[in-house]
Design a protein around this motif. Structure first.
Motif, short mmCIF file in Angstrom:
data_model
loop_
_atom_site.label_atom_id
_atom_site.label_comp_id
_atom_site.label_asym_id
_atom_site.label_seq_id
_atom_site.Cartn_x
_atom_site.Cartn_y
_atom_site.Cartn_z
N ARG A 17 0.17 -1.57 4.51
CA ARG A 17 0.39 -2.19 3.20
C ARG A 17 -0.85 -2.10 2.30
O ARG A 17 -0.76 -2.32 1.09
N ASP A 19 -2.94 0.22 0.46
CA ASP A 19 -2.86 1.61 0.01
C ASP A 19 -4.25 2.22 -0.01
O ASP A 19 -5.13 1.79 -0.78
N ALA A 88 6.78 8.35 -3.48
CA ALA A 88 7.73 7.30 -3.13
C ALA A 88 9.18 7.73 -3.33
O ALA A 88 10.07 7.32 -2.57
N TRP A 91 10.96 9.13 -0.28
CA TRP A 91 11.12 8.30 0.91
C TRP A 91 12.38 7.46 0.83
O TRP A 91 12.86 7.12 -0.26
N VAL A 93 12.36 4.43 2.06
CA VAL A 93 11.80 3.08 1.87
C VAL A 93 10.47 3.23 1.14
O VAL A 93 9.91 4.32 1.04
N ASP A 94 9.95 2.12 0.64
CA ASP A 94 8.63 2.11 0.01
C ASP A 94 7.59 2.54 1.06
O ASP A 94 7.47 1.91 2.10
N PRO A 95 6.83 3.61 0.81
CA PRO A 95 5.89 4.10 1.82
C PRO A 95 4.75 3.14 2.13
O PRO A 95 4.05 3.34 3.13
N ALA A 97 5.28 -0.36 2.13
CA ALA A 97 5.86 -1.67 2.44
C ALA A 97 5.84 -1.98 3.93
O ALA A 97 6.01 -3.13 4.33
N GLU A 99 7.98 -1.36 6.29
CA GLU A 99 9.23 -1.94 6.77
C GLU A 99 9.49 -1.56 8.22
O GLU A 99 9.03 -0.51 8.70
N GLY A 107 6.00 3.89 7.26
CA GLY A 107 5.05 3.80 6.16
C GLY A 107 3.98 4.87 6.26
O GLY A 107 3.75 5.44 7.33
N ARG A 108 3.34 5.13 5.14
CA ARG A 108 2.29 6.13 5.12
C ARG A 108 1.11 5.65 5.97
O ARG A 108 0.56 4.59 5.75
N ASP A 407 8.93 9.63 5.26
CA ASP A 407 9.39 8.61 6.20
C ASP A 407 8.59 8.62 7.50
O ASP A 407 9.13 8.48 8.60
#
Length: 429
Positions: A17, A19, A88, A91, A93-95, A97, A99, A107-108, A407
């Motif tokens: 989360r 960045d 983003a 993806w 989902v939010d890279p 976030a 999740e 996530g990234r 993803d």
């Protein structure tokens, strides 16, 4: 379930989360926020750390841990805090976030490499709380800028703060220790070397003019021809010691023989990365040229990612020039050496035993990684480095596609497995 296994998922999600996208030019957010998070997690259990900045916001963390009074040589355990950018829109989902989707953290950085940052933190925190301090000096390092070659991270630390590394002779970090499948059997790959880096700029000069006229001296055409030459060039397979051992393991597991490329087909999609350690490579990555639709430019430029094998670094740029042809000039703008270390000794034994204790039916072998890591910086100080991020992965997961991929995700079970193996490793290393 241990405390480390319990909190490793939250640590990984917290790090994702934050960045830390690295665009290669310090235009991104930098690593300072992530460095402060790491320092706080260590401080909470009584481990002092220092944040070092190469530039404003480009932050690395170093912390001495373990038995600092031991006469044994020190071990560097390292992970990088930066990640490559993510688009983003590509993806699901939010890279950033972090999740959880189908028991994966998405996530990234989930794979490259905030998973191991989290494993390091989780295990250090648990062992620190329980008083199980390793019986050798450990230097924990969380670096900036690895994704752009480490000039503002590991290489900067080695140049400007070598005192932190005094007495350290070995290192572990990315990329290795993950499982793959060969003939239905689980095989863990430990990185014992990596290809060199030869990021090259190709320039083509031509005669500028009107786009409607015949122009046999077109810079864009010259450049395109050179890129086709490189793209179609078949580099010979020349496996070194690490890959020879891996090929022998594949023969053992499959009961078959064949050319190196045929044997690596047993890895399925993973062969794209694992098989890249067999030969030199060149890939065009960027093209620049022209400024108006009806104007032939006088110059066109392309960028090529070259990766030479150990023993092929010297003369690699000249060989690329020969292949590209005389209509372009090839010049390096970032070079770094290939590395390879013997797959033997106490550290290799500790990695192997710790994996097999927690997955006794599996197999272990070395491999030569196609990309580069911060090990190139530690090599300047004479350290032997291996890639060891222990992850037991589902057989159907195309894991190597997740590095810098859309993803990007890591299984929760693999994170917890990694904490168990890394904890075991620290008792043996």
């Amino acid at each position: 379930m241990s405390a480390a296994e319990t909190e490793v998922v939250d640590l990984c999600r917290d790090l994702i989360r934050i960045d830390t996208s690295n665009f290669g030019d310090s235009s991104g957010p930098g690593e300072r926020a992530a460095a402060e998070y790491v320092a706080a997690q260590l401080a909470e259990v009584g481990v002092e750390s220092t944040i070092l900045e190469s530039e404003r916001g480009r932050a690395s963390v170093v912390a001495r841990w373990g038995n600092q009074d031991s006469t044994r040589p020190g071990l560097v355990v390292h992970g990088h805090l930066d990640v490559v950018p993510a688009q983003a829109a590509d993806w699901s989902v939010d890279p950033f976030a972090a999740e959880i989707v189908d028991d994966y953290v998405v996530g990234r950085g989930a794979v490259d490499m905030k998973d191991f940052d989290a494993i390091m933190l989780a295990v250090v925190r648990e062992r620190q709380r329980s008083g199980r301090i390793p019986d050798r000096p450990i230097l924990l390092v969380f670096t900036a800028d690895e994704e752009a070659g480490g000039q503002l991270g590991a290489h900067w630390l080695v140049e400007h703060h070598p005192e932190w590394f005094e007495g350290c002779t070995e290192a572990i970090g990315e990329v290795g220790g993950f499982s793959t499948q060969v003939a239905g059997q689980r095989l863990y790959l430990i990185e014992s070397g990596e290809k060199g880096i030869a990021w090259l700029r190709l320039k083509a000069a031509g005669t500028a003019g009107h786009g409607s006229m015949r122009n046999p001296d077109n810079a864009v055409t010259h450049l395109a021809r050179a890129l086709v030459n490189l793209g179609e060039h078949e580099w010979a397979a020349e496996p070194g010691p690490s890959m020879q051992l891996l090929l022998a393991k594949v023969r053992e597991l499959t009961g078959t023989d064949g050319t190196p490329d045929e044997l690596f087909e047993h890895f399925g999609p993973a062969a794209r990365m694992i098989g890249s350690g067999l030969r030199n490579s060149t890939n065009a990555t960027m093209i620049q040229g022209g400024y108006k639709h009806n104007v032939v430019p006088g110059e066109a430029v392309a960028y090529v990612d070259g990766r030479p094998l150990p023993g092929h670094h010297d003369g690699f740029v000249e060989r690329v020039q020969q292949i590209a042809g005389d209509t372009v000039t090839v010049e390096p703008y970032h070079l770094d050496i290939p590395l390879e270390y013997a797959f033997e000794g106490d550290l290799v034994d500790a990695m192997t035993v710790s994996l097999l204790k927690h997955d006794p039916e599996a197999h272990v072998a070395p491999f030569l990684m196609s990309a580069g890591t911060d090990a190139k910086a530690w090599h300047k100080l004479g350290m032997t480095s291996y890639g060891f991020v222990p992850l037991r992965l589902p057989a159907d997961l195309d894991f190597t596609a997740l590095f810098h991929g859309v993803d990007e995700r890591v299984p929760i079970d693999a994170l917890r497995f990694g904490t168990r193996v890394f904890d075991e490793f620290l008792d043996l290393a």
